[in-house]
Design an enzyme around this catalytic site. Sequence first.
Site, short mmCIF file in Angstrom:
data_model
loop_
_atom_site.label_atom_id
_atom_site.label_comp_id
_atom_site.label_asym_id
_atom_site.label_seq_id
_atom_site.Cartn_x
_atom_site.Cartn_y
_atom_site.Cartn_z
N GLY A 7 -47.39 60.29 53.28
CA GLY A 7 -46.06 60.03 52.74
C GLY A 7 -45.20 61.28 52.74
CG HIS B 38 -48.76 60.45 45.60
ND1 HIS B 38 -50.10 60.66 45.81
CD2 HIS B 38 -48.16 60.49 46.81
CE1 HIS B 38 -50.31 60.83 47.11
NE2 HIS B 38 -49.15 60.73 47.74
N GLY C 256 -23.31 90.04 24.49
CA GLY C 256 -23.43 90.46 23.10
C GLY C 256 -24.45 91.54 22.85
#
EC number: 2.7.1.28
Length: 578
Positions: free
Chosen positions: A56, A221, A402
């Site tokens: 995949g 997955h 700051g």
Amino acid sequence: MTSKKLVNSVAGCADDALAGLVACNPSLQLLQGHRVALRSDLDSLKGRVALLSGGGSGHEPAHAGFIGKGMLTGVIAGAVFTSPAVGSILAAIRAVAQAGTVGTLLIVKNYTGDRLNFGLAREQARAEGIPVEMVVVGDDSAFTVLKKAGRRGLCGTVLIHKVAGALAEAGVGLEEITDRVSVVAKAMGTLGVSLSSCSVPGSKPTFELSADEVELGLGIHGEAGVRRIKMATANEIVALMLDHMTSSSNASHVPVPPGSSVVLMVNNLGGLSFLELGIIADAAVCSLEGHGVKIARALVGTFMSALEMPGVSLTLLLVDEPLLKLIDAETTASAWPNVAKVWVTGRKRSRAAPTEPLAAPDSTTAAGEASKQMVLVLEWVCTTLLGLEEHLNALDRAAGDGDCGTTHSRAARAIXGWLKEGPPPASPAQLLSKLSFLLLEKMGGSSGALYGLFLTAAAQPLKAKTDLPAWSAAMDAGLEAMQKYGKAAPGDRTMLDSLWAAGQELQAWKSPGANMLQILTKAVKSAEAAAEATKNMEAGAGRASYISSARLDQPDPGAVAAAAILRAILEVLQSQGA
């Protein structure tokens, strides 16, 4: 709610991604009508074994990034997290066979869909008379009790690509490659950990984790792991991972006793920063070596991802010298790292810092009283800056982060500590040089760099003389260096505004018979006026330059600090009747 993805369409994202890789890599070609990428020099493989892999999409750079000489011949990609089609796998097998290869090895991760589809394509190809073998890789070391499905295929599969590719490049036959990589596949293990989930394009996140949890042993997955644990330090999580994947009580462990030699793979699952990856790599190396394991090679990067999942997997492969030579063999695959053929363990990892050069001869030294005066000046400057810490921070919050007061206080404490170590150099040039190094090392931020530049440059004119013209020239040199490297100019709302105004007044020190204190008094007043005037300026440099001028209604803290330093110097000199 679905997550945002930079895609053209959900349906076409896998095709587009593969097309992009091929478009940018002249050594690759697409197989028309299929989601297949192949080496563009297939004809050069005549008489050799072809290597095909895939699965995949969503695991990039796996697997197409590992196509090249010395690795894969081609890759068949499915949709995201979906096994590739049987027809495309078969088409790839036919393509490499028709190019004259003598057989094909399919390297498949152990997932049901991949096994079925690659297996079916293999059987069909064999029915056509094409020699095809298949190796199924299962390197997951997550589950302590083996399930019927076996170990999942994870990042260790990439190492199988490398070993098989080196063998094929050397002309080894199909049967021998199959046998040898099958043995290698059993000598490795992989374990992953994730800080949160990933999401398939067009879908919601695959799972949810609490803010103080991580998932140990998850799949690529988004499949569940072995357990969820509380967030901990990188060292603690890496130690837990290595212990889990090498423990003999774990049925899927990789045995790594002291004295073993391994290849370590630190794999980004997709969304981890390079900063974190480096920290994890260091933790893994230290942990393994602490247990007497020798690391032959360490591969760190993104090899097999799970889309944007913020996590990491560790792979250990037991190696000997012959196997290490296969890992080291040359490859043109774009995603394989260029790693030196040097053992990690036993290598000297640090070099001694260079010694400071001897101070150049200096014809100027301050007399005893003048040296004491320098100490008083520095002490009062430190006291002044410490008293201004909160005021400077308050001014900086409007246009920066700051911390201007904190930064200057850090410098003051460093100088005060340095003075306690002993008397400062009697030479003004050496004193400024020492202060420069001290501020560069201890002050931090752009202020430390700018003051360091100023003092380094200002020291140069004082090496030959220390009269008033030389001090004026020192101011000029310091201002020039600040402008050259800081890219600020008078009127840009920076500390340079105060120093520049003072420097203009100090030009009068170059005139014969100049009164030092009178001119310095005027210089300090000009610096203070310039600092106050910065509240009406639009910032042209520094962080404040990114802030809307409408929000800048206070004087620049750096300019205020610089003016205060000059005021402190003046006050000491006045009190001493200089």
